[in-house]
Write a protein that holds these residues in place. Sequence first.
Motif, PDB file in Angstrom:
ATOM      1  N   PHE A  75       0.861  -1.167   0.054  1.00  0.00           N
ATOM      2  CA  PHE A  75       0.071   0.081  -0.239  1.00  0.00           C
ATOM      3  C   PHE A  75       0.815   1.385  -0.055  1.00  0.00           C
ATOM      4  N   LYS A 133       1.203   4.013  -2.962  1.00  0.00           N
ATOM      5  CA  LYS A 133       0.753   5.347  -2.652  1.00  0.00           C
ATOM      6  C   LYS A 133       1.893   6.371  -3.372  1.00  0.00           C
ATOM      7  N   GLU A 159       2.450   5.650  -7.466  1.00  0.00           N
ATOM      8  CA  GLU A 159       1.382   5.759  -8.530  1.00  0.00           C
ATOM      9  C   GLU A 159       1.239   6.619  -9.401  1.00  0.00           C
ATOM     10  N   THR A 195      -8.325   5.449  -7.891  1.00  0.00           N
ATOM     11  CA  THR A 195      -7.318   5.448  -7.105  1.00  0.00           C
ATOM     12  C   THR A 195      -7.678   5.820  -5.490  1.00  0.00           C
ATOM     13  N   GLN A 196      -8.470   6.943  -5.287  1.00  0.00           N
ATOM     14  CA  GLN A 196      -8.964   7.457  -4.168  1.00  0.00           C
ATOM     15  C   GLN A 196      -9.680   6.184  -3.473  1.00  0.00           C
ATOM     16  N   ASN A 241      -9.640   3.090  -3.922  1.00  0.00           N
ATOM     17  CA  ASN A 241      -8.669   1.992  -3.624  1.00  0.00           C
ATOM     18  C   ASN A 241      -7.759   2.345  -2.440  1.00  0.00           C
ATOM     19  N   GLN A 242      -7.428   3.454  -2.163  1.00  0.00           N
ATOM     20  CA  GLN A 242      -6.723   3.804  -1.100  1.00  0.00           C
ATOM     21  C   GLN A 242      -7.557   3.831   0.082  1.00  0.00           C
ATOM     22  N   LYS A 243      -9.009   4.464   0.209  1.00  0.00           N
ATOM     23  CA  LYS A 243      -9.789   4.447   0.928  1.00  0.00           C
ATOM     24  C   LYS A 243     -10.008   2.965   1.637  1.00  0.00           C
ATOM     25  N   TRP A 277      -8.355   0.385   1.247  1.00  0.00           N
ATOM     26  CA  TRP A 277      -6.813  -0.235   1.888  1.00  0.00           C
ATOM     27  C   TRP A 277      -6.818   0.244   3.227  1.00  0.00           C
ATOM     28  N   SER A 278      -7.084   1.796   3.521  1.00  0.00           N
ATOM     29  CA  SER A 278      -6.727   2.267   4.854  1.00  0.00           C
ATOM     30  C   SER A 278      -7.881   1.747   5.773  1.00  0.00           C
ATOM     31  N   ASN A 305     -10.721   5.162   7.722  1.00  0.00           N
ATOM     32  CA  ASN A 305     -10.144   5.833   6.966  1.00  0.00           C
ATOM     33  C   ASN A 305      -9.437   7.091   7.562  1.00  0.00           C
TER      34      ASN A 305
END
Length: 498
Positions: free
Chosen positions: A91, A95, A98, A108-109, A111-113, A115-116, A123
């Motif tokens: 991750f 981050k 990317e 992407t946002q 996916n990041q959320k 993963w977080s 989040n």
Amino acid sequence: MAHFGFENDVHSILKLDMPITNAPVARWQRKASTSTNAVSGLSPGRSPNVSSSFKTPNKTPGKIKKSTPSNVGGDRFIPTRNGKQMDVASFLLSKENEPQDPNSTAVTQENQKAWSVMLNGCNIEEAKILHLGGKPLNAPEGYQNNLKVLYSQATTPVSVKKTRFISSVADRILDAPDLRNDFYLNLLDWSSQNILAVALRNSVYLWDASRSEIVLLMRMECEEDYISSVSWTKEGSFLAIGTSDSKVQLWDVENQKRLRSMAGHSARVGSLSWNDHILSSGSRSGHIHHHDVRVEDHHLFTLAGHSQEVCGLKWSTDGRYLASGGNDNLVYVWPGVQGSGSNESQALHCWSEHQAAVKALAWCPWQSAILASGGGTSDRHIRVWNVNSGSCVSSLDTQSQVSSLVFSPNYKELVSGHGYAHNSIVIWKYPSLTKVAELMGHKERVLNIALSPDATTIATIAGDETVQLWKSFDLDPLKKAKGKMVRSASSGIHQSIR
């Protein structure tokens, strides 16, 4: 034959179990030779098996140095990583590295959320403690933390500001000279037309609360007689007056004219209560009479439950029950008047829990089956009864003589007037009976309490010959405490009733 010879040569070349003469030395062979040379160089003459378990002695004799186990089969240390560490590393790398593609920003946002939330439990971009955006942020939906959330937009009950103000000073004070200081009498009542009736010795005065005008309604002919009780009809046009000469008088207030005088009792009439056209009167003899004021033969029948003076009498708001309290420490509940049957003279309940005279009685206006009663000096208890079940719902020791009770519907509270030893007015939250406020304006015992037609003000009369008005149940939340104190002080100038 040549053909077979050629095949044999090919098979011999392709065999894998034969050593490869011109190939490099295998890794395990290099490692074994290196270990053997090292051991033989340090200690000539030792066999390889002995040298593999040999340890260099410690400097201190008798102590063996503990060595870290070697990684058999490898020349470097490879740490063991669990799946969560690999996910975190992946991750963080994704981050940082990317690509900044405008078309894939939203994906992407998300996916990041995701993963977080998976790695941190929430989040991290939305769970900041310090935020410069103005209002504090709420915890994300579904987020749970044993330490609770530090900031929240919702106000807690502790932080809610209480806007109600109850003044400890009376809103108005009226002088009541020659007031008869008798615990068993009922000398105050407030009509639905906002007129306060006060009995002073042998006279009855009317105070118009809307215009602050005082009128003398009547005076008894004999100076030795006195007024023992007053009670307004529901419409507020007629006033019933009980006297010490065993009479019950009915007055037309608008025309200031006595309509009739009803006899029948053998002693003073200390309590009165209306139920439509039925007037009930309680006497010092212990008898309760029902009068139909529409007919000439007014007496319907008599209730003979009490053995001593009936000092408390109240009809329920729906007219189904009549409650009576006496100097014999008893509380009776009688059925409503339907006709002239004998069953109407039989009490539904008789409670003997009080240890002193019961004068204070009040029916709950929003719960028709609830009755509150208060005991005298030897009892000092407020008891709440359920008429349907016949049981005592709650009981409270007030540490003071209870002389009067009234329910306040605006805040669903119970107000009690007290004599010895506190001489106070106390507001209780119903049904918990927790104290809301205590008003200490009177210097002598409080005798009676009456509630105004709009249920915002109570009038109290006491042995100190004053009538005090307390506006403690105003529903206007915008009224400031400071302005109310100023108005209370300015309007507290004494005004005489007569």
